[in-house]
Structures are given as C-alpha cells and as structure tokens.
Design a protein around this motif. Structure first.
Motif, PDB file in Angstrom:
ATOM      1  N   PRO A 180      11.134   1.399  11.344  1.00  0.00           N
ATOM      2  CA  PRO A 180       9.725   1.170  11.697  1.00  0.00           C
ATOM      3  C   PRO A 180       8.804   2.332  11.339  1.00  0.00           C
ATOM      4  O   PRO A 180       7.653   2.112  10.944  1.00  0.00           O
ATOM      5  N   ALA A 181       9.298   3.567  11.467  1.00  0.00           N
ATOM      6  CA  ALA A 181       8.459   4.727  11.135  1.00  0.00           C
ATOM      7  C   ALA A 181       8.136   4.747   9.645  1.00  0.00           C
ATOM      8  O   ALA A 181       7.009   5.077   9.245  1.00  0.00           O
ATOM      9  N   HIS A 182       9.111   4.384   8.811  1.00  0.00           N
ATOM     10  CA  HIS A 182       8.870   4.331   7.362  1.00  0.00           C
ATOM     11  C   HIS A 182       7.867   3.224   7.028  1.00  0.00           C
ATOM     12  O   HIS A 182       6.985   3.405   6.181  1.00  0.00           O
ATOM     13  N   VAL A 183       8.014   2.081   7.696  1.00  0.00           N
ATOM     14  CA  VAL A 183       7.087   0.971   7.453  1.00  0.00           C
ATOM     15  C   VAL A 183       5.677   1.347   7.905  1.00  0.00           C
ATOM     16  O   VAL A 183       4.693   1.065   7.219  1.00  0.00           O
ATOM     17  N   ASP A 184       5.585   2.004   9.045  1.00  0.00           N
ATOM     18  CA  ASP A 184       4.285   2.438   9.571  1.00  0.00           C
ATOM     19  C   ASP A 184       3.570   3.333   8.556  1.00  0.00           C
ATOM     20  O   ASP A 184       2.397   3.108   8.221  1.00  0.00           O
ATOM     21  N   ASP A 185       4.273   4.338   8.056  1.00  0.00           N
ATOM     22  CA  ASP A 185       3.674   5.239   7.063  1.00  0.00           C
ATOM     23  C   ASP A 185       3.286   4.479   5.800  1.00  0.00           C
ATOM     24  O   ASP A 185       2.202   4.687   5.234  1.00  0.00           O
ATOM     25  N   PHE A 186       4.175   3.601   5.362  1.00  0.00           N
ATOM     26  CA  PHE A 186       3.958   2.848   4.130  1.00  0.00           C
ATOM     27  C   PHE A 186       2.726   1.949   4.253  1.00  0.00           C
ATOM     28  O   PHE A 186       1.844   1.940   3.382  1.00  0.00           O
ATOM     29  N   VAL A 187       2.660   1.196   5.350  1.00  0.00           N
ATOM     30  CA  VAL A 187       1.536   0.279   5.558  1.00  0.00           C
ATOM     31  C   VAL A 187       0.232   1.062   5.711  1.00  0.00           C
ATOM     32  O   VAL A 187      -0.804   0.683   5.150  1.00  0.00           O
ATOM     33  N   GLY A 188       0.289   2.166   6.443  1.00  0.00           N
ATOM     34  CA  GLY A 188      -0.910   2.975   6.618  1.00  0.00           C
ATOM     35  C   GLY A 188      -1.467   3.467   5.296  1.00  0.00           C
ATOM     36  O   GLY A 188      -2.680   3.399   5.049  1.00  0.00           O
ATOM     37  N   ASN A 189      -0.592   3.953   4.426  1.00  0.00           N
ATOM     38  CA  ASN A 189      -1.031   4.433   3.112  1.00  0.00           C
ATOM     39  C   ASN A 189      -1.594   3.292   2.267  1.00  0.00           C
ATOM     40  O   ASN A 189      -2.606   3.456   1.567  1.00  0.00           O
ATOM     41  N   LEU A 190      -0.947   2.122   2.331  1.00  0.00           N
ATOM     42  CA  LEU A 190      -1.426   0.981   1.554  1.00  0.00           C
ATOM     43  C   LEU A 190      -2.802   0.516   2.027  1.00  0.00           C
ATOM     44  O   LEU A 190      -3.695   0.253   1.219  1.00  0.00           O
ATOM     45  N   VAL A 191      -2.951   0.405   3.338  1.00  0.00           N
ATOM     46  CA  VAL A 191      -4.220  -0.081   3.891  1.00  0.00           C
ATOM     47  C   VAL A 191      -5.360   0.882   3.571  1.00  0.00           C
ATOM     48  O   VAL A 191      -6.478   0.465   3.268  1.00  0.00           O
ATOM     49  N   ARG A 192      -5.065   2.176   3.629  1.00  0.00           N
ATOM     50  CA  ARG A 192      -6.109   3.154   3.309  1.00  0.00           C
ATOM     51  C   ARG A 192      -6.488   3.108   1.834  1.00  0.00           C
ATOM     52  O   ARG A 192      -7.653   3.315   1.477  1.00  0.00           O
ATOM     53  N   SER A 193      -5.515   2.817   0.967  1.00  0.00           N
ATOM     54  CA  SER A 193      -5.802   2.781  -0.469  1.00  0.00           C
ATOM     55  C   SER A 193      -6.331   1.422  -0.924  1.00  0.00           C
ATOM     56  O   SER A 193      -6.976   1.319  -1.968  1.00  0.00           O
ATOM     57  N   TRP A 224       9.552  -5.094  15.896  1.00  0.00           N
ATOM     58  CA  TRP A 224       8.514  -4.092  16.141  1.00  0.00           C
ATOM     59  C   TRP A 224       7.244  -4.344  15.324  1.00  0.00           C
ATOM     60  O   TRP A 224       6.338  -3.514  15.302  1.00  0.00           O
ATOM     61  N   THR A 225       7.141  -5.480  14.676  1.00  0.00           N
ATOM     62  CA  THR A 225       6.062  -5.681  13.700  1.00  0.00           C
ATOM     63  C   THR A 225       4.675  -5.756  14.320  1.00  0.00           C
ATOM     64  O   THR A 225       3.692  -5.335  13.706  1.00  0.00           O
ATOM     65  N   SER A 226       4.572  -6.307  15.536  1.00  0.00           N
ATOM     66  CA  SER A 226       3.241  -6.466  16.134  1.00  0.00           C
ATOM     67  C   SER A 226       2.567  -5.116  16.374  1.00  0.00           C
ATOM     68  O   SER A 226       1.339  -5.000  16.260  1.00  0.00           O
ATOM     69  N   MET A 227       3.353  -4.093  16.691  1.00  0.00           N
ATOM     70  CA  MET A 227       2.774  -2.764  16.926  1.00  0.00           C
ATOM     71  C   MET A 227       2.108  -2.234  15.658  1.00  0.00           C
ATOM     72  O   MET A 227       1.014  -1.659  15.711  1.00  0.00           O
ATOM     73  N   ILE A 228       2.775  -2.426  14.519  1.00  0.00           N
ATOM     74  CA  ILE A 228       2.229  -1.930  13.255  1.00  0.00           C
ATOM     75  C   ILE A 228       1.020  -2.762  12.836  1.00  0.00           C
ATOM     76  O   ILE A 228      -0.007  -2.226  12.410  1.00  0.00           O
ATOM     77  N   ALA A 229       1.129  -4.077  12.956  1.00  0.00           N
ATOM     78  CA  ALA A 229       0.010  -4.948  12.582  1.00  0.00           C
ATOM     79  C   ALA A 229      -1.228  -4.638  13.421  1.00  0.00           C
ATOM     80  O   ALA A 229      -2.345  -4.536  12.898  1.00  0.00           O
ATOM     81  N   ASN A 230      -1.031  -4.477  14.718  1.00  0.00           N
ATOM     82  CA  ASN A 230      -2.167  -4.179  15.597  1.00  0.00           C
ATOM     83  C   ASN A 230      -2.775  -2.816  15.284  1.00  0.00           C
ATOM     84  O   ASN A 230      -3.994  -2.634  15.349  1.00  0.00           O
ATOM     85  N   LYS A 231      -1.926  -1.850  14.942  1.00  0.00           N
ATOM     86  CA  LYS A 231      -2.403  -0.499  14.650  1.00  0.00           C
ATOM     87  C   LYS A 231      -3.376  -0.494  13.478  1.00  0.00           C
ATOM     88  O   LYS A 231      -4.362   0.259  13.478  1.00  0.00           O
ATOM     89  N   TYR A 232      -3.109  -1.355  12.477  1.00  0.00           N
ATOM     90  CA  TYR A 232      -3.946  -1.374  11.277  1.00  0.00           C
ATOM     91  C   TYR A 232      -4.847  -2.611  11.222  1.00  0.00           C
ATOM     92  O   TYR A 232      -5.384  -2.942  10.166  1.00  0.00           O
ATOM     93  N   ASN A 233      -4.976  -3.284  12.365  1.00  0.00           N
ATOM     94  CA  ASN A 233      -5.892  -4.419  12.492  1.00  0.00           C
ATOM     95  C   ASN A 233      -5.590  -5.518  11.470  1.00  0.00           C
ATOM     96  O   ASN A 233      -6.490  -6.062  10.818  1.00  0.00           O
ATOM     97  N   LEU A 234      -4.308  -5.848  11.340  1.00  0.00           N
ATOM     98  CA  LEU A 234      -3.874  -6.900  10.423  1.00  0.00           C
ATOM     99  C   LEU A 234      -3.435  -8.124  11.221  1.00  0.00           C
ATOM    100  O   LEU A 234      -2.916  -8.003  12.331  1.00  0.00           O
ATOM    101  N   VAL A 235      -3.644  -9.292  10.645  1.00  0.00           N
ATOM    102  CA  VAL A 235      -3.108 -10.505  11.260  1.00  0.00           C
ATOM    103  C   VAL A 235      -1.585 -10.419  11.193  1.00  0.00           C
ATOM    104  O   VAL A 235      -1.012 -10.188  10.127  1.00  0.00           O
TER     105      VAL A 235
END
Length: 211
Positions: free
Chosen positions: A110-123, A138-149
């Motif tokens: 999950p930590a790797h996915v979090d970093d990966f998604v964060g970088n993608l969303v910012r770019s 653990w997917t809902s935590m990451i989706a909610n963090k970056y305001n994704l459906v």
C-alpha cells in the motif's frame, strides 16, 4: 461524449496473480472502448512473467515491446501502461514464499501504491477514478486521500463472491471447516464493507462484480 465534460481517466490496479490480471485487462479494454483513458498498473514481477511468457523484452517501466497494450493503442484505445514494485526483489520466489508475499501485499505494498498514485495525480490531474481488485483491502484510504472515485473490482465469478460473503453460514451448517486453522476474516470484512457502500454509495465507492 460531450467535449465539455472531462474524459474519465481511471487507474487500474489488478491483484498480482494471473487469474486477477486477465479480467482486469479485459475491463481496461472495455472501458477504453467506451471513451475512458486508462492507466493500467502491473507489478514489476507480473510484468516480467508476462514478458517472459511472450518472449518479449521486459523493460522495467513497461516501455517498448513489453507493453501489453501497445496493440490496443494502435487501434485507437487510450490505454497507458506502467509498472510498480510490490516491495520484493524480482528474484524473490513469490510462489514458494506465498505467506510472506501476501503479508507484504497487505502491509508493504500500500505504501508503494500511495506514493505511485500521488505522483501520478500530481503530474496528471485528469485522473479521477481508482479501480482496484477487491482483494486489496486498503484501496479506499488511497482513493479518498487523492479525491478519486473508488471502485472495487471483484474479478472472480459471482458464485465465488457468494461463497466468501456467506462463509459464516457455511461454517454454521458444517459445509466449511478446517480444524486447527482459521480462515482470514480481513477479506470477508472488506466484502461486508463493500456491500454496505454499494447500498449507500457512501464516499463515492462503487463495487463491480463480474457476471
């Protein structure tokens, strides 16, 4: 699609097992055929296995001949391909050490996915949807963090979903019992969580089930 509307751009994260990746590939092509932009993310290990099986050069980032969606793009589908580490070296035998591997997927990945998604969303701020295998709890935590459906994709048949969901009844009626071993309840709790959100549509979470 109305040009004034933002084109949906979904990240797809399949569970790193062949039986989960294949339905996710089908989903990616289906959504792309209906106007979605897709960024499909495989683990580096699965990417290496696919490339080796196909006799392709397994570039570390999914570039070149090893890109499994290169032909789909030639047909006009907007599917991008990327890879991510699962936290283990490529030489690590995930089949032989499956318990350790699954623990890593639960607690480290999950930590790797979090970093990966964060970088993608910012770019790429066009990303607005996070589709991940239901086996990731653990997917809902990451989706909610970056305001994704947040969309949970159950890749197995509906019958398997029913068996998981009613495991307590199977136990009560003596249809399922393993003396001395306990069936992990984390996934079952996740299914109950999804069932609730499917009814209420709370926090924008959607549950998809193959039919």
């Amino acid at each position: 699609m109305d040009d004034s509307q933002q084109k949906p751009h979904a990240l797809i994260f399949p569970y790193p097992l062949q039986g989960h990746v294949i339905p996710s590939v089908h989903l990616a092509t289906k959504l792309a055929s209906n106007g979605f932009t897709i960024t499909f993310v495989n683990t580096e290990s699965i990417h290496q296995q696919i490339s080796k099986a196909a006799g392709l050069d397994s570039g570390a980032t999914g570039d070149g001949d090893a890109d499994i969606f290169s032909e789909a793009r030639k047909s006009g589908l907007d599917i991008r391909y990327a890879t991510i580490t699962d936290g283990f070296p490529l030489g690590f035998d995930r089949s032989l050490h499956h318990d350790k591997f699954f623990e890593g997927i639960l607690h480290v990945f999950p930590a790797h996915v979090d970093d990966f998604v964060g970088n993608l969303v910012r770019s790429d701020p066009t990303i607005n949807c996070f589709i991940a295998d239901t086996f990731f709890v653990w997917t809902s935590m990451i989706a909610n963090k970056y305001n994704l459906v947040n969309i949970s994709f159950f890749t197995e048949p509906a019958l398997v979903f029913t068996l998981y969901y009613h495991m307590d009844l199977l136990r009560q009626n003596g249809h399922f019992a393993t003396p001395g071993k306990s069936f992990s309840t984390a996934f079952l709790r996740r299914l109950n969580h999804h069932h609730t959100h499917t009814q209420t549509r709370n926090k924008g979470e959607i549950f998809m089930l193959l039919r």
